[in-house]
Scaffold this active site. Structure first.
Site, PDB file in Angstrom:
ATOM      1  N   TYR A  45      15.543  23.464 -10.433  1.00 17.70           N
ATOM      2  CA  TYR A  45      14.501  22.657  -9.773  1.00 17.70           C
ATOM      3  C   TYR A  45      15.161  21.673  -8.804  1.00 17.70           C
ATOM      4  CZ  TYR A  45      10.422  19.757  -8.975  1.00 17.70           C
ATOM      5  OH  TYR A  45       9.383  19.085  -8.372  1.00 17.70           O
ATOM      6  N   LYS A 102     -12.233   9.031 -24.969  1.00 14.78           N
ATOM      7  CA  LYS A 102     -12.142   7.870 -24.069  1.00 14.78           C
ATOM      8  C   LYS A 102     -10.692   7.419 -24.005  1.00 14.78           C
ATOM      9  CE  LYS A 102     -14.212   3.506 -22.894  1.00 14.78           C
ATOM     10  NZ  LYS A 102     -12.924   2.866 -22.661  1.00 14.78           N
ATOM     11  N   ARG A 161      -9.504   0.567  -9.909  1.00 14.95           N
ATOM     12  CA  ARG A 161     -10.918   0.276 -10.007  1.00 14.95           C
ATOM     13  C   ARG A 161     -11.225  -1.129  -9.499  1.00 14.95           C
ATOM     14  NH1 ARG A 161     -14.566   0.501 -15.369  1.00 14.95           N
ATOM     15  NH2 ARG A 161     -14.238  -1.695 -15.616  1.00 14.95           N
ATOM     16  N   LYS A 193     -17.549   3.919 -29.147  1.00 11.69           N
ATOM     17  CA  LYS A 193     -16.236   3.377 -29.516  1.00 11.69           C
ATOM     18  C   LYS A 193     -15.985   3.544 -31.007  1.00 11.69           C
ATOM     19  CE  LYS A 193     -14.578   0.818 -25.967  1.00 11.69           C
ATOM     20  NZ  LYS A 193     -14.214  -0.507 -26.098  1.00 11.69           N
ATOM     21  N   CYS A 235      -4.636 -34.337 -25.933  1.00 12.27           N
ATOM     22  CA  CYS A 235      -4.625 -35.733 -25.470  1.00 12.27           C
ATOM     23  C   CYS A 235      -4.826 -36.727 -26.611  1.00 12.27           C
ATOM     24  CB  CYS A 235      -5.688 -35.943 -24.400  1.00 12.27           C
ATOM     25  SG  CYS A 235      -7.376 -35.785 -25.013  1.00 12.27           S
TER      26      CYS A 235
HETATM   27  S1  IVH Z   1     -16.355   8.978 -17.261  1.00 14.16           S
HETATM   28  C1  IVH Z   1     -19.546   6.232 -14.496  1.00 14.16           C
HETATM   29  N1  IVH Z   1     -14.641   9.623 -19.086  1.00 14.16           N
HETATM   30  O1  IVH Z   1     -13.519   3.828 -19.452  1.00 14.16           O
HETATM   31  C2  IVH Z   1     -18.322   6.209 -15.336  1.00 14.16           C
HETATM   32  N2  IVH Z   1     -14.553   7.410 -18.231  1.00 14.16           N
HETATM   33  O2  IVH Z   1     -14.621   1.393 -20.471  1.00 14.16           O
HETATM   34  C3  IVH Z   1     -17.922   7.601 -15.730  1.00 14.16           C
HETATM   35  N3  IVH Z   1     -12.776   6.048 -19.214  1.00 14.16           N
HETATM   36  O3  IVH Z   1     -15.067   2.883 -16.451  1.00 14.16           O
HETATM   37  C4  IVH Z   1     -16.601   7.563 -16.333  1.00 14.16           C
HETATM   38  N4  IVH Z   1     -11.972   7.600 -20.552  1.00 14.16           N
HETATM   39  O4  IVH Z   1     -12.764   4.065 -16.365  1.00 14.16           O
HETATM   40  C5  IVH Z   1     -15.085   8.644 -18.286  1.00 14.16           C
HETATM   41  N5  IVH Z   1     -13.199  10.381 -20.692  1.00 14.16           N
HETATM   42  C6  IVH Z   1     -13.616   9.414 -19.895  1.00 14.16           C
HETATM   43  C7  IVH Z   1     -13.009   8.143 -19.886  1.00 14.16           C
HETATM   44  C8  IVH Z   1     -13.522   7.159 -19.036  1.00 14.16           C
HETATM   45  C9  IVH Z   1     -11.845   6.349 -20.137  1.00 14.16           C
HETATM   46  C10 IVH Z   1     -12.870   4.722 -18.585  1.00 14.16           C
HETATM   47  C11 IVH Z   1     -13.635   4.625 -17.294  1.00 14.16           C
HETATM   48  C12 IVH Z   1     -14.732   3.636 -17.563  1.00 14.16           C
HETATM   49  C13 IVH Z   1     -14.150   2.850 -18.655  1.00 14.16           C
HETATM   50  C14 IVH Z   1     -15.198   2.089 -19.436  1.00 14.16           C
END
Ligand code: IVH
Length: 693
Positions: A56, A135, A156, A337, A434
């Site tokens: 590579y 998530k 973001r 969550k 204070c």
């Molecule tokens: S979909 C309109 N999928 O978690 C928002 N977001 O805490 C659609 N995030 O703002 C997002 N894992 O930045 C999506 N599997 C996942 C995610 C995910 C993490 C983030 C995302 C969101 C934030 C909210």
């Protein structure tokens, strides 16, 4: 991960290529680019390399050599662009073409069912088909491709605008520099996802830090986010970052190939060469979603990355559009969550800290312990009542939890592990900063220091003023402000703008260059401050960014705002008696009024965007939509926001406008009964037009 790093040292090869005619060189460059892209993808994204690191490196080096000989052959997506040696002056902000929203959280099956039921109420025809994936806990990012080639990447940020981090993102090996496959590709494609570090890479990273005698990273997310936002691109390159894609922003693609589902989007992202969250699944109905949640929760320790829940998205993109967004989050997706991880540790002692508003907050000082992968040594104990209620004592073994990604907290003592002779904790009623007697008002949980010149309050007010929530002055943080306040040259935020280079030179390790930089940062902030930022910087209780924007939409200057009485303030959406009273309190204080006089004298006096002639009837007004409009709901909201309107999440008599499309439902009748102004689509469009949109 060592494979495609290609630092100097790889053997110099193919010297004779320099004599090749350019046409031969061009096809060789194209071949090498395609081969390197493929091997890069096999190695980093699929974890299945086909060639050795040495081979590579040799291919990479050959490409570098050819590009050096024929610079015009270097494409905008060349794998050699991943080697980041650059240093940026600062991060530039840029607006997202479509807002990047956060997600609403639910924590139980019942809350999830509620959310999905609401989705069905808003859009009865929404199919009960959901795309679910884990998530990820990292840094949200948007990567922009034009005709298949990466052109920009943005964090973001606050959702409306983010920081340009293109060079750092190019160094992330799982980010395609051009989309894979034969095309055709969209003219514009915004790919959204998360930058993360895998657990095993994080452990290795921290071991390396330790071996080098450097500070350990608290968690993978900090290490990832910090690397992307560094000015030194080499830092991003040196950390094992990965980008996982999970959704799209704007897409311009005509004619768009039929792809009306989230599920297709995920497949498409994978064929374009993106890594996507593992174990994503299409679930039919709430029951399947819950089964999926159980599956991911149980398997959480086996995931290669930190995850903190699952995300559930309406699978139909058409339904997604129709559902749109509330002020904060989409109505078509939700984060479920997982419960916070909890661990036991020793509570060494309880410290009390004075905050910006004078509140005395008890903080648990803990024997450091890892909670859900994060080292925790301090945790909040909330207030006196909470300590009493849980009977938490110094020297106890306590349970600590991290609820999602918020500050860790002490849940309570572990029963049966209390040391003999321990004594109940007595909350101090004097300010630790204070020494003045603190007071606690009836109905309030907090003890407060009322001393206007308390050094802690003073310091934190100035820190807040310059922070992200305030004027957002880059490079100035608590440490620097602490020096200035400690030396007595800064007592209020106004003092920052009269600091001189000479005065700063007295500080240790402060040279002329740095001193000049600091002075000009304040000057620049003074000149570029906007009214919403300045209002938010004042630190008025209960007035955060959103309310500050609303106030700045209604009042032209701080003077105008300061003259508004509580009743007028309460007529604004989201402003209740408590917020109104707090605003009044602020402006009634002679100290604060004196501060504003100084701001004006200093030229820190931004004007709100409200036009004097009032042509824009939407600015500062709250709007709510109902029924179907001829344009997507999300687009209508975007336009309203662009005109300065504030999206409302529900009907109330404080609402300024209800915009009504076809088949409006119950909201229209409610608007009539509450006396809320109703606009049909034509009238709404006319108002947009008058705002220049
Ligand atoms: S979909 C309109 N999928 O978690 C928002 N977001 O805490 C659609 N995030 O703002 C997002 N894992 O930045 C999506 N599997 C996942 C995610 C995910 C993490 C983030 C995302 C969101 C934030 C909210």
């Amino acid at each position: 991960m060592s494979h495609p790093k290609n630092q100097p040292g790889a053997p110099e090869q193919h010297d004779s290529l320099s004599e090749q005619p350019a046409a031969g060189a061009r096809s060789r460059v194209e071949r090498l680019t395609a081969d390197l892209e493929r091997h890069n993808y096999l190695y980093h994204t699929l974890d299945a390399p086909e060639i050795s690191d040495d081979l590579y490196d040799a291919l990479f080096h050959e490409l570098q050599t050819l590009e050096r000989l024929y610079p015009r052959l270097r494409s905008g997506y060349s794998p050699t662009l991943r080697v980041g040696g650059g240093l940026l002056d600062g991060l530039t902000k840029k607006n997202h073409s479509r807002r990047m929203y956060g997600l609403e959280n639910v924590f139980s099956g019942a809350e999830l069912r509620n959310f999905l039921a609401r989705m069905r109420r808003v859009l009865p025809e929404a199919p009960l088909l959901f795309w679910c994936d884990p998530k990820l806990d990292g840094l949200a990012l948007e990567i922009i491709y034009e005709n298949g080639v990466l052109t920009e990447a943005l964090t973001r940020g606050d959702g409306a605008s983010g920081e340009m981090v293109t060079d750092a993102v190019r160094t992330i090996q799982t980010v395609p520099l051009r989309l894979a496959g034969a095309g055709p590709f969209p003219e514009l494609l915004e790919v959204r996802g998360e930058v993360i570090i895998f657990k095993k890479d994080f452990a290795a990273l921290n071991e390396r830090q330790e071996a080098l005698g450097r500070k350990q990273f608290a968690n993978p997310r900090n290490a990832a986010a910090g690397a992307v936002r560094q000015l030194n691109i080499a830092v991003a390159e040196s950390r094992p970052l990965r980008f996982l894609a999970y959704s799209l922003g704007s897409v311009i693609w005509s004619p768009a190939p039929a792809s009306g589902r989230q599920h297709d989007v995920m497949e498409r992202l994978a064929t374009w060469g993106f890594l996507t969250p593992p174990e994503g699944k299409l679930c039919a109905g709430v029951g399947e979603v819950e089964t999926y949640a159980d599956f991911v929760r149980e398997r959480r320790p086996q995931f290669t990355m930190e995850i903190d829940g699952i995300v559930i998205k309406q699978d139909s993109l058409e339904a997604q559009e129709a559902l749109g967004f509330t002020a904060r989050a989409p109505r078509f997706a939700v984060a479920y969550k997982f419960p916070a991880s909890q661990v036991e540790t020793l509570l060494r002692r309880i410290d009390v800290q004075t905050g910006r508003t004078g509140v005395l907050t008890p903080v648990a000082v803990l024997e450091p312990v890892s909670v859900g992968g994060v080292m925790v040594s301090r945790a909040t104990l909330h207030n006196e009542d909470e300590i009493c209620r849980r009977d938490v004592r110094e020297g106890d073994t306590v349970i600590v939890q991290r609820a999602g990604d918020v500050i860790p907290e002490v849940v309570g003592p572990v029963p049966g592990k209390r040391r003999a002779g321990s004594r109940a904790y007595v909350f101090p009623h004097v300010c630790p900063a204070c020494g003045e007697t603190a007071h606690r008002e009836t109905g309030e949980a907090a003890w407060r220091c009322g001393n206007l010149s308390c050094p802690a309050v003073r310091l934190l007010r100035v820190v807040h003023f310059v922070s992200k929530a305030g004027l957002d002055i880059q490079g100035i943080g608590q440490k620097r402000i602490g020096q200035f306040v400690g030396a007595g040259i800064v007592q209020s935020p106004a003092d920052l703008f009269v600091l001189t280079v000479e005065a700063l030179l007295h500080f240790e390790r402060m040279g002329e260059i740095l001193a000049k930089k600091i002075v000009s940062a304040f000057d620049e902030a003074r000149l570029s401050a906007t009214l919403p930022r300045l209002i938010s910087a004042l630190g008025i209780r209960h007035v955060g960014g959103q309310t500050a924007r609303l106030l700045a939409g209604r009042y032209r200057t701080l003077d105008e705002l300061g003259r508004a009485d509580a009743e007028t303030l309460q007529s604004l959406p989201d402003v209740g008696p408590e917020v109104a009273a707090s605003i009044r309190n602020f402006f009634d204080s002679p100290t604060n009024r004196a501060l504003l006089v100084r701001f004006r004298e200093l030229g820190l006096w931004p004007q709100g965007a409200t036009s004097a002639s009032g042509e824009n009837a939407l600015r500062g007004k709250s709007v709510l939509f109902t029924g179907s409009l001829s344009l997507p709901r999300a687009r209508a909201l975007e336009l309203a926001e662009a005109a300065g309107a504030v999206p409302a999440s529900s009907m109330s008599k404080k609402l300024d406008y209800l915009v009504v499309g076809e088949k409006p439902g119950g909201k229209l009748a409610k608007a009539d009964s509450l006396g809320v102004a109703v606009l049909d689509e034509t009238a709404f469009m006319a108002l947009l037009a008058s705002a220049g949109l």
